[in-house]
Design a protein around this motif. Structure first.
Motif, PDB file in Angstrom:
ATOM      1  N   UNK A   1       0.850  -1.212   0.000  1.00 43.86           N
ATOM      2  CA  UNK A   1       0.000   0.000   0.000  1.00 43.86           C
ATOM      3  C   UNK A   1       0.876   1.249   0.000  1.00 43.86           C
ATOM      4  N   UNK A   2       0.611   2.060  -0.994  1.00 47.57           N
ATOM      5  CA  UNK A   2       1.393   3.285  -1.100  1.00 47.57           C
ATOM      6  C   UNK A   2       0.463   4.459  -0.800  1.00 47.57           C
ATOM      7  N   UNK A   3       0.698   5.140   0.285  1.00 48.53           N
ATOM      8  CA  UNK A   3      -0.189   6.232   0.668  1.00 48.53           C
ATOM      9  C   UNK A   3       0.229   7.537   0.005  1.00 48.53           C
ATOM     10  N   UNK A   4      -0.658   8.502   0.088  1.00 45.81           N
ATOM     11  CA  UNK A   4      -0.363   9.772  -0.556  1.00 45.81           C
ATOM     12  C   UNK A   4       0.894  10.408   0.030  1.00 45.81           C
ATOM     13  N   UNK A   5       1.763  10.866  -0.843  1.00 41.10           N
ATOM     14  CA  UNK A   5       2.983  11.525  -0.390  1.00 41.10           C
ATOM     15  C   UNK A   5       2.677  12.991  -0.122  1.00 41.10           C
ATOM     16  N   UNK A   6       2.751  13.361   1.126  1.00 41.28           N
ATOM     17  CA  UNK A   6       2.386  14.734   1.498  1.00 41.28           C
ATOM     18  C   UNK A   6       3.310  15.752   0.825  1.00 41.28           C
ATOM     19  N   UNK A   7       4.515  15.295   0.472  1.00 41.15           N
ATOM     20  CA  UNK A   7       5.422  16.209  -0.228  1.00 41.15           C
ATOM     21  C   UNK A   7       5.734  15.683  -1.633  1.00 41.15           C
ATOM     22  N   UNK A   8       4.756  15.006  -2.230  1.00 40.13           N
ATOM     23  CA  UNK A   8       4.936  14.441  -3.576  1.00 40.13           C
ATOM     24  C   UNK A   8       4.965  15.522  -4.648  1.00 40.13           C
ATOM     25  N   UNK A   9       5.216  15.074  -5.869  1.00 38.86           N
ATOM     26  CA  UNK A   9       5.399  15.990  -7.006  1.00 38.86           C
ATOM     27  C   UNK A   9       4.144  16.806  -7.331  1.00 38.86           C
ATOM     28  N   UNK A  10       2.972  16.286  -6.938  1.00 39.94           N
ATOM     29  CA  UNK A  10       1.733  17.015  -7.238  1.00 39.94           C
ATOM     30  C   UNK A  10       1.076  17.536  -5.960  1.00 39.94           C
ATOM     31  N   UNK A  11       1.882  17.728  -4.948  1.00 43.53           N
ATOM     32  CA  UNK A  11       1.387  18.205  -3.660  1.00 43.53           C
ATOM     33  C   UNK A  11       0.562  19.494  -3.827  1.00 43.53           C
ATOM     34  N   UNK A  12      -0.655  19.457  -3.256  1.00 44.78           N
ATOM     35  CA  UNK A  12      -1.504  20.643  -3.297  1.00 44.78           C
ATOM     36  C   UNK A  12      -2.198  20.875  -4.624  1.00 44.78           C
ATOM     37  N   UNK A  13      -1.891  20.059  -5.619  1.00 38.87           N
ATOM     38  CA  UNK A  13      -2.541  20.221  -6.927  1.00 38.87           C
ATOM     39  C   UNK A  13      -3.918  19.582  -6.910  1.00 38.87           C
ATOM     40  N   UNK A  14      -4.822  20.172  -7.671  1.00 34.43           N
ATOM     41  CA  UNK A  14      -6.185  19.652  -7.764  1.00 34.43           C
ATOM     42  C   UNK A  14      -6.364  19.011  -9.136  1.00 34.43           C
ATOM     43  N   UNK A  15      -6.736  17.742  -9.115  1.00 34.85           N
ATOM     44  CA  UNK A  15      -6.776  16.971 -10.356  1.00 34.85           C
ATOM     45  C   UNK A  15      -8.150  16.333 -10.556  1.00 34.85           C
ATOM     46  N   UNK A  16      -8.711  16.533 -11.737  1.00 33.04           N
ATOM     47  CA  UNK A  16      -9.933  15.812 -12.120  1.00 33.04           C
ATOM     48  C   UNK A  16      -9.543  14.721 -13.102  1.00 33.04           C
ATOM     49  N   UNK A  17      -9.995  13.493 -12.826  1.00 34.06           N
ATOM     50  CA  UNK A  17      -9.773  12.378 -13.755  1.00 34.06           C
ATOM     51  C   UNK A  17     -11.135  11.804 -14.124  1.00 34.06           C
ATOM     52  N   UNK A  18     -11.369  11.578 -15.407  1.00 35.47           N
ATOM     53  CA  UNK A  18     -12.591  10.874 -15.799  1.00 35.47           C
ATOM     54  C   UNK A  18     -12.227   9.466 -16.245  1.00 35.47           C
ATOM     55  N   UNK A  19     -13.152   8.531 -16.013  1.00 39.91           N
ATOM     56  CA  UNK A  19     -12.851   7.128 -16.336  1.00 39.91           C
ATOM     57  C   UNK A  19     -14.105   6.379 -16.775  1.00 39.91           C
ATOM     58  N   UNK A  20     -13.890   5.427 -17.667  1.00 39.47           N
ATOM     59  CA  UNK A  20     -14.977   4.528 -18.072  1.00 39.47           C
ATOM     60  C   UNK A  20     -15.738   5.004 -19.290  1.00 39.47           C
ATOM     61  N   UNK A  21     -16.516   4.106 -19.836  1.00 37.21           N
ATOM     62  CA  UNK A  21     -17.360   4.445 -20.980  1.00 37.21           C
ATOM     63  C   UNK A  21     -18.691   4.988 -20.496  1.00 37.21           C
ATOM     64  N   UNK A  22     -19.215   6.003 -21.155  1.00 31.59           N
ATOM     65  CA  UNK A  22     -20.521   6.511 -20.716  1.00 31.59           C
ATOM     66  C   UNK A  22     -21.624   5.546 -21.152  1.00 31.59           C
ATOM     67  N   UNK A  23     -22.719   5.567 -20.398  1.00 28.68           N
ATOM     68  CA  UNK A  23     -23.894   4.734 -20.676  1.00 28.68           C
ATOM     69  C   UNK A  23     -25.003   5.653 -21.170  1.00 28.68           C
ATOM     70  N   UNK A  24     -25.519   5.361 -22.312  1.00 28.26           N
ATOM     71  CA  UNK A  24     -26.547   6.216 -22.900  1.00 28.26           C
ATOM     72  C   UNK A  24     -27.849   5.423 -22.984  1.00 28.26           C
TER      73      UNK A  24
END
Ligand code: CTP
Ligand code: CA
Length: 223
Positions: A1-24
């Motif tokens: 288990x790798x937990x969030x790195x409080x001082x990682x490369x994206x520290x404090x950055x806000x990221x939106x990720x979308x995933x999956x196929x939409x269902x219509x």
């Protein structure tokens, strides 16, 4: 288990990720969709979270969500668009890994559609869905935008066109006709395109390794 790195490369950055196929939806019990599993998006959500980012995952997939990631479940392209727009100002980085259906039914039936009389064919009318990535590209203020391209032929030509047309900062293209690449697999091979740069190929690797590698690079770019 790798937990969030409080001082990682994206520290404090806000990221939106979308995933999956939409269902219509066609009617209350049926829909059309595509073969996207959501694994590439989940890998990006996990890699971003590990690197210290705050992550909002907007997904159609039922797969388990990485620890520490905020999740918003949606079904249709329109719901996905609404969910992103509600948080677009908040985001520093958007990874558009979802396979958005290009079309939806113009009038989903309110009741279950019954079999046609006399074995007649059933015709359903499709209308174009909004192009979420193109809209985000047009409305971009400070966000770094990563798009995908799923192709079965002429990968470079098709992907280059999408990079330009949708005003994305990085386009990740995969040839979904190949074995072990793209839809459903845990591995992928990506062609990375950026404006005014030569394309780079990331050879076959796990989706998580690829996402980690790409986000390391992106983290430097949005510093
Ligand atoms: N995309 C989107 N909204 C759509 C269609 C696609 O946001 N209605 C996004 C996908 O999430 C992906 C990128 O656009 O990041 C490219 O998707 P793709 O299906 O490869 O390209 P399209 O522009 O839809 O063109 P086509 O399917 O004809 O190749
Ligand atoms: Ca498409």
């Amino acid at each position: 288990l790798k937990l969030r790195q409080k001082d990682g490369q994206l520290k404090g950055r806000k990221v939106i990720v979308t995933a999956g196929g939409t269902l219509e939806p066609i009617d209350p019990v049926r829909y059309i969709s595509n073969r996207s599993s959501g694994k590439m998006g989940l890998a990006f959500a996990q890699a971003a979270s590990e690197a210290g980012a705050e992550v909002l995952l907007i997904t159609t997939s039922d797969l388990p969500v990485p620890f520490g990631v905020e999740v918003k479940r949606v079904e249709t392209a329109q719901q996905m668009l609404d969910a992103i727009l509600a948080r677009y100002d908040w985001a520093d980085l958007v990874v558009m890994a979802a396979a958005v259906a290009d079309y939806r039914f113009s009038q989903p039936a309110e009741q279950k559609i019954k079999k046609q009389a006399e074995h007649q064919a059933l015709h359903l009318d499709l209308v174009e869905n909004p192009d979420i990535l193109a809209q985000l590209g047009a409305a971009k203020t400070h966000q770094y935008l990563i798009g995908f391209a799923a192709e079965t032929n002429d990968l470079l030509a098709h992907a280059s066109e999408k990079l330009k047309k949708k005003h994305v900062d990085m386009l990740l293209a995969n040839d979904v006709s190949k074995e072990n690449i793209g839809f459903g697999y845990d591995t992928n091979e990506l062609l990375i395109l950026e404006p005014d740069k030569s394309p780079i190929t990331l050879p076959l690797a796990s989706k998580l390794e690829l996402a980690r590698k790409i986000l390391l690079d992106v983290a430097k770019k949005i510093k």
